[in-house]
Structures are given as C-alpha cells and as structure tokens.
Design a protein around this motif. Sequence first.
Motif, PDB file in Angstrom:
ATOM      1  N   LEU A  24       0.852  -1.187   0.000  1.00 50.08           N
ATOM      2  CA  LEU A  24       0.000   0.000   0.000  1.00 50.08           C
ATOM      3  C   LEU A  24       0.889   1.239   0.000  1.00 50.08           C
ATOM      4  O   LEU A  24       1.898   1.283   0.702  1.00 50.08           O
ATOM      5  CB  LEU A  24      -0.894   0.016   1.237  1.00 50.08           C
ATOM      6  CG  LEU A  24      -1.923  -1.104   1.323  1.00 50.08           C
ATOM      7  CD1 LEU A  24      -2.569  -1.128   2.700  1.00 50.08           C
ATOM      8  CD2 LEU A  24      -2.976  -0.948   0.237  1.00 50.08           C
ATOM      9  N   SER A  25       0.500   2.238  -0.784  1.00 54.88           N
ATOM     10  CA  SER A  25       1.265   3.484  -0.825  1.00 54.88           C
ATOM     11  C   SER A  25       0.813   4.400   0.306  1.00 54.88           C
ATOM     12  O   SER A  25      -0.139   4.106   1.025  1.00 54.88           O
ATOM     13  CB  SER A  25       1.038   4.189  -2.165  1.00 54.88           C
ATOM     14  OG  SER A  25      -0.285   4.684  -2.240  1.00 54.88           O
ATOM     15  N   HIS A  26       1.494   5.514   0.436  1.00 55.01           N
ATOM     16  CA  HIS A  26       1.058   6.534   1.380  1.00 55.01           C
ATOM     17  C   HIS A  26      -0.080   7.282   0.696  1.00 55.01           C
ATOM     18  O   HIS A  26       0.129   8.211  -0.056  1.00 55.01           O
ATOM     19  CB  HIS A  26       2.203   7.484   1.718  1.00 55.01           C
ATOM     20  CG  HIS A  26       1.801   8.555   2.668  1.00 55.01           C
ATOM     21  ND1 HIS A  26       1.684   8.325   4.014  1.00 55.01           N
ATOM     22  CD2 HIS A  26       1.451   9.831   2.466  1.00 55.01           C
ATOM     23  CE1 HIS A  26       1.291   9.436   4.602  1.00 55.01           C
ATOM     24  NE2 HIS A  26       1.151  10.363   3.681  1.00 55.01           N
ATOM     25  N   GLY A  27      -1.266   6.845   0.899  1.00 52.95           N
ATOM     26  CA  GLY A  27      -2.427   7.394   0.223  1.00 52.95           C
ATOM     27  C   GLY A  27      -3.382   6.269  -0.109  1.00 52.95           C
ATOM     28  O   GLY A  27      -3.281   5.187   0.454  1.00 52.95           O
ATOM     29  N   PRO A  28      -4.265   6.483  -1.049  1.00 54.17           N
ATOM     30  CA  PRO A  28      -5.326   5.500  -1.264  1.00 54.17           C
ATOM     31  C   PRO A  28      -4.987   4.342  -2.188  1.00 54.17           C
ATOM     32  O   PRO A  28      -5.853   3.549  -2.503  1.00 54.17           O
ATOM     33  CB  PRO A  28      -6.432   6.356  -1.890  1.00 54.17           C
ATOM     34  CG  PRO A  28      -5.691   7.395  -2.656  1.00 54.17           C
ATOM     35  CD  PRO A  28      -4.481   7.706  -1.816  1.00 54.17           C
ATOM     36  N   HIS A  29      -3.763   4.221  -2.626  1.00 54.49           N
ATOM     37  CA  HIS A  29      -3.448   3.256  -3.672  1.00 54.49           C
ATOM     38  C   HIS A  29      -2.703   2.024  -3.184  1.00 54.49           C
ATOM     39  O   HIS A  29      -1.897   2.097  -2.264  1.00 54.49           O
ATOM     40  CB  HIS A  29      -2.593   3.924  -4.753  1.00 54.49           C
ATOM     41  CG  HIS A  29      -3.292   5.049  -5.418  1.00 54.49           C
ATOM     42  ND1 HIS A  29      -3.080   6.358  -5.063  1.00 54.49           N
ATOM     43  CD2 HIS A  29      -4.224   5.071  -6.394  1.00 54.49           C
ATOM     44  CE1 HIS A  29      -3.849   7.138  -5.810  1.00 54.49           C
ATOM     45  NE2 HIS A  29      -4.555   6.375  -6.616  1.00 54.49           N
ATOM     46  N   GLY A  30      -2.969   0.914  -3.892  1.00 55.95           N
ATOM     47  CA  GLY A  30      -2.127  -0.252  -3.786  1.00 55.95           C
ATOM     48  C   GLY A  30      -1.001  -0.087  -4.786  1.00 55.95           C
ATOM     49  O   GLY A  30      -1.099   0.692  -5.737  1.00 55.95           O
ATOM     50  N   VAL A  31       0.076  -0.834  -4.586  1.00 62.34           N
ATOM     51  CA  VAL A  31       1.251  -0.709  -5.437  1.00 62.34           C
ATOM     52  C   VAL A  31       1.533  -2.053  -6.101  1.00 62.34           C
ATOM     53  O   VAL A  31       1.477  -3.102  -5.458  1.00 62.34           O
ATOM     54  CB  VAL A  31       2.485  -0.274  -4.610  1.00 62.34           C
ATOM     55  CG1 VAL A  31       3.718  -0.179  -5.487  1.00 62.34           C
ATOM     56  CG2 VAL A  31       2.206   1.044  -3.903  1.00 62.34           C
ATOM     57  N   ALA A  32       1.821  -2.001  -7.396  1.00 63.00           N
ATOM     58  CA  ALA A  32       2.218  -3.186  -8.155  1.00 63.00           C
ATOM     59  C   ALA A  32       3.336  -2.765  -9.097  1.00 63.00           C
ATOM     60  O   ALA A  32       3.622  -1.572  -9.238  1.00 63.00           O
ATOM     61  CB  ALA A  32       1.037  -3.741  -8.945  1.00 63.00           C
ATOM     62  N   ARG A  33       3.938  -3.733  -9.751  1.00 66.78           N
ATOM     63  CA  ARG A  33       4.965  -3.433 -10.754  1.00 66.78           C
ATOM     64  C   ARG A  33       4.568  -4.058 -12.075  1.00 66.78           C
ATOM     65  O   ARG A  33       4.084  -5.182 -12.120  1.00 66.78           O
ATOM     66  CB  ARG A  33       6.319  -3.978 -10.317  1.00 66.78           C
ATOM     67  CG  ARG A  33       6.889  -3.202  -9.157  1.00 66.78           C
ATOM     68  CD  ARG A  33       8.411  -3.280  -9.151  1.00 66.78           C
ATOM     69  NE  ARG A  33       8.950  -2.333  -8.209  1.00 66.78           N
ATOM     70  CZ  ARG A  33       9.345  -1.101  -8.522  1.00 66.78           C
ATOM     71  NH1 ARG A  33       9.270  -0.681  -9.758  1.00 66.78           N
ATOM     72  NH2 ARG A  33       9.828  -0.300  -7.605  1.00 66.78           N
ATOM     73  N   ASP A  34       4.784  -3.277 -13.113  1.00 66.53           N
ATOM     74  CA  ASP A  34       4.610  -3.742 -14.485  1.00 66.53           C
ATOM     75  C   ASP A  34       5.983  -3.599 -15.121  1.00 66.53           C
ATOM     76  O   ASP A  34       6.337  -2.538 -15.618  1.00 66.53           O
ATOM     77  CB  ASP A  34       3.555  -2.896 -15.193  1.00 66.53           C
ATOM     78  CG  ASP A  34       3.357  -3.313 -16.637  1.00 66.53           C
ATOM     79  OD1 ASP A  34       3.637  -4.478 -16.966  1.00 66.53           O
ATOM     80  OD2 ASP A  34       2.921  -2.459 -17.443  1.00 66.53           O
TER      81      ASP A  34
END
Length: 163
Positions: A24-34
């Motif tokens: 999870l980022s600092h904020g409302p988002h999840g984090v992934a890598r492409d």
Amino acid sequence: NTRASAEHCCADDPATVPLAITSLSHGPHGVARDGARVVFVPGVAPGDRVRVRLVEERGSYARAEVVHRCAPGPAYREPPCPWVAACGGCPWQQVAYPTQLDAKARNVRDALGRIARVAAARELPIIAAPHEWGYRHRVRLHVGRRHEVFRSHDDEDGDFESH
C-alpha cells in the motif's frame, strides 16, 4: 515480474494489464509493478491479483483502475461503506485492519528514511484505534456549477452523485 499472466485465472483482455498488488502506498493506492514501472491502483489490497486499465502513464509510474479482481489476496475484504468509492474519506476500507496498521508503520519508517534521512532508534508502534469504525467527524464537499457534489480534491467533472 508481477505481470505474468500465468498467475491469473481470468480471461485475457488485451486492453488490460494483469498485476499482483504487493503493498500500500502513502495514500489510497495499492502498489504493483509492471516490469520496471510502478503502478498505483485504488481499491485493492496486498496480495490481490487484478486486471487493470492504465489511466495515466508516466516514465517510471502509471495509475490504473481495476477492471476485474481475478483473485482477492488474504488482506482483502469487502468495504462496509457503500460510499467508499465516491467519498474517498476512508480509502483502505477494503484492507484488513492489521494490514492497514502494518502499512502505516512502514510508510512512517520509509518517510523518515527517505525524507528526513534518519532511522528510528527503536520500532515506533502504530497504536490501533479501540474501534476501527466511526471515528470520522468531518467531510468537505463542494457543489459545482451543475449542482454536482464533489470532494475538495476532485475536479468538477468527477462522478460523485449529488444527493
């Protein structure tokens, strides 16, 4: 690479990108890598496998929206509030509370190291609220020219319905 289609059991759609949410980022988002690019995705939890549509692409990162949740991760839960997508006030409702607390602790440690260039001498625990829900006391809404209601950080073309 978290884009490997073999990890996903849903139908392939060339207009979407399969991703595995890692944090999870600092904020409302999840984090992934492409590949080498970081992708920020709202409404997800760590461990989720999703198909997303890229809505903004920059050099080292992109923003995306979920088209399909292929498989929920162990931290995913249905958000209890029907307004979560429109309101934005509690953006991690779909994330199990212990996972939220872990992410907040990690975000504080990361910010201290990255911005202040210091490391905590000891672990600073995040203290859980006695009750997970019912602590919000304020919301800032605005009315646009066409009488639509939106949050202060939305633009007037947002899709928040007026009530």
